[in-house]
Design a protein around this motif. Sequence first.
Motif, PDB file in Angstrom:
ATOM      1  N   GLN A   1      70.218  32.333  45.880  1.00  0.00           N
ATOM      2  CA  GLN A   1      68.812  32.329  45.497  1.00  0.00           C
ATOM      3  C   GLN A   1      68.389  33.757  45.168  1.00  0.00           C
ATOM      4  O   GLN A   1      68.854  34.712  45.792  1.00  0.00           O
ATOM      5  N   THR A   2      67.545  33.878  44.171  1.00  0.00           N
ATOM      6  CA  THR A   2      67.009  35.175  43.766  1.00  0.00           C
ATOM      7  C   THR A   2      65.519  35.214  44.061  1.00  0.00           C
ATOM      8  O   THR A   2      64.786  34.284  43.709  1.00  0.00           O
ATOM      9  N   VAL A   3      65.084  36.289  44.707  1.00  0.00           N
ATOM     10  CA  VAL A   3      63.662  36.502  44.968  1.00  0.00           C
ATOM     11  C   VAL A   3      63.214  37.673  44.088  1.00  0.00           C
ATOM     12  O   VAL A   3      63.755  38.780  44.185  1.00  0.00           O
ATOM     13  N   HIS A   4      62.266  37.425  43.225  1.00  0.00           N
ATOM     14  CA  HIS A   4      61.725  38.477  42.368  1.00  0.00           C
ATOM     15  C   HIS A   4      60.635  39.240  43.122  1.00  0.00           C
ATOM     16  O   HIS A   4      59.873  38.649  43.890  1.00  0.00           O
ATOM     17  N   ILE A   5      60.601  40.529  42.897  1.00  0.00           N
ATOM     18  CA  ILE A   5      59.595  41.380  43.542  1.00  0.00           C
ATOM     19  C   ILE A   5      58.590  41.799  42.480  1.00  0.00           C
ATOM     20  O   ILE A   5      58.952  42.434  41.483  1.00  0.00           O
ATOM     21  N   SER A   6      57.352  41.430  42.695  1.00  0.00           N
ATOM     22  CA  SER A   6      56.301  41.711  41.711  1.00  0.00           C
ATOM     23  C   SER A   6      55.541  42.974  42.090  1.00  0.00           C
ATOM     24  O   SER A   6      55.296  43.243  43.270  1.00  0.00           O
ATOM     25  N   ASN A   7      55.186  43.756  41.068  1.00  0.00           N
ATOM     26  CA  ASN A   7      54.334  44.919  41.318  1.00  0.00           C
ATOM     27  C   ASN A   7      52.864  44.612  41.031  1.00  0.00           C
ATOM     28  O   ASN A   7      52.055  45.514  40.882  1.00  0.00           O
ATOM     29  N   GLN A   8      52.542  43.331  40.945  1.00  0.00           N
ATOM     30  CA  GLN A   8      51.141  42.966  40.765  1.00  0.00           C
ATOM     31  C   GLN A   8      50.356  43.383  42.012  1.00  0.00           C
ATOM     32  O   GLN A   8      50.743  43.058  43.133  1.00  0.00           O
ATOM     33  N   PRO A   9      49.274  44.136  41.833  1.00  0.00           N
ATOM     34  CA  PRO A   9      48.512  44.575  43.008  1.00  0.00           C
ATOM     35  C   PRO A   9      47.810  43.413  43.702  1.00  0.00           C
ATOM     36  O   PRO A   9      47.587  42.347  43.101  1.00  0.00           O
ATOM     37  N   VAL A  10      47.514  43.629  44.971  1.00  0.00           N
ATOM     38  CA  VAL A  10      46.873  42.615  45.793  1.00  0.00           C
ATOM     39  C   VAL A  10      45.736  43.257  46.581  1.00  0.00           C
ATOM     40  O   VAL A  10      45.902  44.353  47.130  1.00  0.00           O
ATOM     41  N   ILE A  11      44.600  42.568  46.637  1.00  0.00           N
ATOM     42  CA  ILE A  11      43.506  42.983  47.526  1.00  0.00           C
ATOM     43  C   ILE A  11      43.619  42.143  48.789  1.00  0.00           C
ATOM     44  O   ILE A  11      43.524  40.915  48.739  1.00  0.00           O
ATOM     45  N   LYS A  12      43.867  42.797  49.906  1.00  0.00           N
ATOM     46  CA  LYS A  12      43.971  42.087  51.182  1.00  0.00           C
ATOM     47  C   LYS A  12      42.677  42.306  51.953  1.00  0.00           C
ATOM     48  O   LYS A  12      42.380  43.419  52.394  1.00  0.00           O
ATOM     49  N   PRO A  13      41.868  41.261  52.153  1.00  0.00           N
ATOM     50  CA  PRO A  13      40.564  41.452  52.811  1.00  0.00           C
ATOM     51  C   PRO A  13      40.679  41.859  54.283  1.00  0.00           C
ATOM     52  O   PRO A  13      39.774  42.501  54.812  1.00  0.00           O
ATOM     53  N   ILE A  14      41.769  41.507  54.965  1.00  0.00           N
ATOM     54  CA  ILE A  14      42.045  41.911  56.355  1.00  0.00           C
ATOM     55  C   ILE A  14      40.828  41.708  57.256  1.00  0.00           C
ATOM     56  O   ILE A  14      40.002  42.618  57.465  1.00  0.00           O
ATOM     57  N   ASN A  15      40.714  40.537  57.797  1.00  0.00           N
ATOM     58  CA  ASN A  15      39.658  40.201  58.769  1.00  0.00           C
ATOM     59  C   ASN A  15      38.247  40.194  58.195  1.00  0.00           C
ATOM     60  O   ASN A  15      37.272  40.133  58.952  1.00  0.00           O
ATOM     61  N   SER A  16      38.122  40.292  56.870  1.00  0.00           N
ATOM     62  CA  SER A  16      36.788  40.181  56.272  1.00  0.00           C
ATOM     63  C   SER A  16      36.478  38.706  56.060  1.00  0.00           C
ATOM     64  O   SER A  16      37.301  37.980  55.499  1.00  0.00           O
ATOM     65  N   PRO A  17      35.310  38.242  56.485  1.00  0.00           N
ATOM     66  CA  PRO A  17      34.983  36.822  56.325  1.00  0.00           C
ATOM     67  C   PRO A  17      34.746  36.477  54.865  1.00  0.00           C
ATOM     68  O   PRO A  17      34.370  37.341  54.060  1.00  0.00           O
ATOM     69  N   PRO A  18      34.942  35.213  54.498  1.00  0.00           N
ATOM     70  CA  PRO A  18      34.693  34.815  53.110  1.00  0.00           C
ATOM     71  C   PRO A  18      33.212  34.779  52.761  1.00  0.00           C
ATOM     72  O   PRO A  18      32.844  34.822  51.592  1.00  0.00           O
ATOM     73  N   GLU A  19      32.333  34.692  53.786  1.00  0.00           N
ATOM     74  CA  GLU A  19      30.884  34.656  53.557  1.00  0.00           C
ATOM     75  C   GLU A  19      30.185  35.641  54.498  1.00  0.00           C
ATOM     76  O   GLU A  19      30.620  35.859  55.626  1.00  0.00           O
ATOM     77  N   TYR A  20      29.110  36.205  53.983  1.00  0.00           N
ATOM     78  CA  TYR A  20      28.262  37.096  54.793  1.00  0.00           C
ATOM     79  C   TYR A  20      26.844  36.535  54.824  1.00  0.00           C
ATOM     80  O   TYR A  20      26.390  35.906  53.853  1.00  0.00           O
ATOM     81  N   PHE A  21      26.132  36.816  55.936  1.00  0.00           N
ATOM     82  CA  PHE A  21      24.713  36.484  56.039  1.00  0.00           C
ATOM     83  C   PHE A  21      23.920  37.777  55.892  1.00  0.00           C
ATOM     84  O   PHE A  21      24.168  38.764  56.595  1.00  0.00           O
ATOM     85  N   TYR A  22      22.969  37.758  54.973  1.00  0.00           N
ATOM     86  CA  TYR A  22      22.321  38.986  54.535  1.00  0.00           C
ATOM     87  C   TYR A  22      20.833  38.966  54.843  1.00  0.00           C
ATOM     88  O   TYR A  22      20.144  37.974  54.583  1.00  0.00           O
ATOM     89  N   SER A  23      20.364  40.091  55.381  1.00  0.00           N
ATOM     90  CA  SER A  23      18.929  40.276  55.614  1.00  0.00           C
ATOM     91  C   SER A  23      18.363  41.100  54.476  1.00  0.00           C
ATOM     92  O   SER A  23      18.889  42.202  54.169  1.00  0.00           O
ATOM     93  N   ALA A  24      17.329  40.600  53.852  1.00  0.00           N
ATOM     94  CA  ALA A  24      16.732  41.280  52.696  1.00  0.00           C
ATOM     95  C   ALA A  24      16.392  42.715  53.031  1.00  0.00           C
ATOM     96  O   ALA A  24      15.857  43.022  54.102  1.00  0.00           O
TER      97      ALA A  24
END
Length: 634
Positions: free
Chosen positions: A481-504
């Motif tokens: 089996q061959t595994v290709h290694i991509s240099n496509q960049p990735v943004i890793k949110p690392i413990n950041s929630p998908p939603e935020y609650f915002y106070s005006a």
Amino acid sequence: MLRSTFGGQLSNLFSKPTKRKGLAISRDLVTDVQALESRQLLSASPTLTNLGPTVTYNVDFNPVQIAPNASVWDADNDFNGSRLVVQMSNGRSYDQLVLAGGNGIGMNGSQVIVNGVEVGTAVIGYENNPLEVLFNANATGADVELVTRQVSFISYANWPAIEARNVTFQVFDGASNASAALTKKVAISDTPFLNSLGTSGNYRTGQEFTILGSSVSMVNAGDDYSGAKFIVKNTTVSAGDRLIIADIGPIDLDGNRILLNGAEVATFTGGNGGTPLTIQFGPGLTYAKVRGVLNNVAYTSTSGATALGQRVVSFQMIDGGGLASGVVNTSFLVLNNLSLSNPTPEPTFTAGGEFVYVASQASVTGSQAYLSGAKLEISLINVKTNDSVDLLARGGITIEGTDLFYQGTHIGTFERLFIPAQNANRGIIVTFDEGVTKAAVNSVLKTIAFKAYARGPVLTDRNISIVLRDTEGRASQPTGQTVHISNQPVIKPINSPPEYFYSAGASQFMLPTALIFDGGANYANSTFTAKVNSAKPGDELVILENYQLKLVGNDIVLRDVVIGTFTPSAGSTPLTINFNYNAREGDVQLVIQRIAYRNLSVSPNTAQRTLAFQFTDGTGAASSVLYKKVNYLT
């Protein structure tokens, strides 16, 4: 066409039919009849020659050209509306006259195509019904000749009547003038014919036998099976190879005597190593009885270490009259007790990403009896620093320490092959116990995964070998089996929630712990964009300063070094950050962690916002878009 010298006097050669009471003849009909009579009188008949000697049809279901060198000629080239008629006088219901493809001739339904041009239509002939081709205005003399040469005979019977078929050819020009009718004989060969159906079933070491004879079909128009002989030979023999008559079904063996349903039908000799297996049939036999014996011709091995690989076995029939068929081959593979299928497709690992599975479609075949004590060996051939091959629990597989369980049943243990100098797992060895099944092994194969932990991993493809050793220690063919290694960049949110609650009125950091992974480490001339989709009045994305990070005009200054510039956001216009050659991975990450959403309007629209973030490295490779939601507190 022989051109007229009568000019305008031609009409005087013909007179209208005499009128009869009650009979009305239209002027147009009279004109058409006169024109046809004129065309026939002034047109030369076509000529058909060179049909050649008798041809022979071998009963192999391949059409034979009847007159491959036929010549067609017409002095006036009158082929628009011409016809070719070919007919058998003693055809059988299973006989056909067809236009065989080749030499520029093809068929599209009933359309006849010559060198890509439609030249007419055809009706296939069968029994004593003629094959007829009607040519159109595109047809030339050369086209008609080509079509005539491609007329072929075929019989769809396993043993057709061997009486020669009489086939008559005739060509009619566009004026319906006919050539002489010429008859050609097609002889029917009574030479036996064998046809290989391709490969036979594979043989596994330790298996009793694998059947070969059913992969060979047999036709004998002469029906001469009494006293017939079959010669079967292993042309790629290895130590321990044997060709046998399998003693199963209606076939029994008594020494070298072959019994079919209790009655002797043949004897056999040979079959060991390179000595052919010769089957001699007795008197009074039929196709069905010969076929019954042929179906049980098989391969086995008496070696404890059978050589793996392909075997090719040839078959030849000599009928009771001494006529010999051609030699045909069937092939098969000698495999270990256990084999692995190819684990395609090839996965791609993106730097900073999660493990990728390398054998998601792999499976084991072979005998269950050879699994207990078998070993699965997974090796990363060209391991790099911080690479890892591992097993990840999924699909019924659970892992406790180095113990493997399938659906709650213990199936084996495993060890990781760790290289301290490279901080890498270069492979895994799994040892299965008595609780293992093929389903369990298939599930283990699907847990094999790869990950490169390096922030900027070497972009060389990784090659992984998977081998399964059976209970006896015999290894399957390695599955790669061959595994290709991509240099496509990735943004890793690392413990950041998908939603935020915002106070005006506040400022909300959107990526406070995010990291950027770029396999090529191309941060110079990279770009980061942050956008509010369907922005509302007052929405903006900003970079908030701290003690290290300062904004001077549109310059971004980190620890007194300009690392890039930015374009402020306004509504749906994105915040765009352009990094320069001073920017390093940590610098880029610190800047994006300081991006915040805010709306300073007195009465902001409180609809949910969707924010989109994307990083493009210095080579133009772009990350996937990362989305975050902002919900207003009301």
